[in-house]
Motif scaffolding. Structure first.
Motif, short mmCIF file in Angstrom:
data_model
loop_
_atom_site.label_atom_id
_atom_site.label_comp_id
_atom_site.label_asym_id
_atom_site.label_seq_id
_atom_site.Cartn_x
_atom_site.Cartn_y
_atom_site.Cartn_z
N ASP A 57 0.82 -1.21 0.00
CA ASP A 57 0.00 0.00 0.00
C ASP A 57 0.85 1.26 0.00
OD1 ASP A 57 -2.29 -1.48 -0.08
OD2 ASP A 57 -3.00 -0.94 1.91
N ASN A 68 -1.08 3.15 -2.94
CA ASN A 68 -2.52 2.96 -2.93
C ASN A 68 -3.12 4.05 -2.05
OD1 ASN A 68 -5.15 2.19 -2.55
ND2 ASN A 68 -4.67 0.19 -1.66
N SER A 69 -3.66 5.07 -2.66
CA SER A 69 -4.19 6.21 -1.89
C SER A 69 -5.48 5.87 -1.16
CB SER A 69 -4.42 7.41 -2.81
OG SER A 69 -5.37 7.07 -3.81
N GLU A 70 -6.07 4.70 -1.44
CA GLU A 70 -7.31 4.30 -0.78
C GLU A 70 -7.07 3.42 0.46
OE1 GLU A 70 -10.20 5.58 -1.86
OE2 GLU A 70 -8.92 6.65 -3.28
N THR A 71 -5.84 3.15 0.78
CA THR A 71 -5.55 2.26 1.90
C THR A 71 -5.93 2.89 3.24
OG1 THR A 71 -3.86 0.97 3.03
CG2 THR A 71 -3.14 3.06 2.11
N PRO A 72 -6.45 2.10 4.15
CA PRO A 72 -6.71 2.60 5.50
C PRO A 72 -5.45 2.61 6.36
CG PRO A 72 -7.44 0.34 5.34
CD PRO A 72 -6.99 0.75 3.95
N ASP A 75 -2.13 7.63 6.25
CA ASP A 75 -2.86 8.89 6.37
C ASP A 75 -2.29 9.86 5.35
OD1 ASP A 75 -4.23 11.13 7.08
OD2 ASP A 75 -3.34 11.32 9.07
N TRP A 76 -3.02 10.06 4.26
CA TRP A 76 -2.55 10.92 3.17
C TRP A 76 -3.01 12.36 3.35
CZ3 TRP A 76 1.29 9.10 0.58
CH2 TRP A 76 1.40 7.73 0.34
#
Length: 81
Positions: A57, A68-72, A75-76
């Motif tokens: 991720d 992977n910008s959608e990963t939990p 923290d982006w």
């Protein structure tokens, strides 16, 4: 098979051991290096599924465009000024 998850090997002598986890391997690596002043390296053959997922991720370089910008798991959000 888990007992050989991490291989610690010395480039300067015949020292070579396998370990089930990073903690034990790190202790052996440090003990050998500090006791002999040899160059010791290790090979990590497997990591836990969560560690593997976090690495995938985050991407190879850790930059947002490589990850992977959608990963939990990361923290982006932009940092507060």
């Amino acid at each position: 098979m888990a007992e050989d998850n991490v291989v610690v090997e010395c480039a300067d002598c015949a020292f070579r051991e396998t370990f089930p986890n990073l903690g034990r391997a790190r202790v052996a690596l440090d003990d050998h290096e500090s006791g002999t002043d040899h160059a010791v390296d290790w090979e990590i053959r497997r990591v836990a599924a969560g560690v593997e997922r976090a690495g995938a991720d985050a991407g190879v370089c850790g930059r947002p465009d490589c990850a992977n910008s959608e990963t939990p798991l990361l923290d982006w959000a932009d940092p507060e000024p």
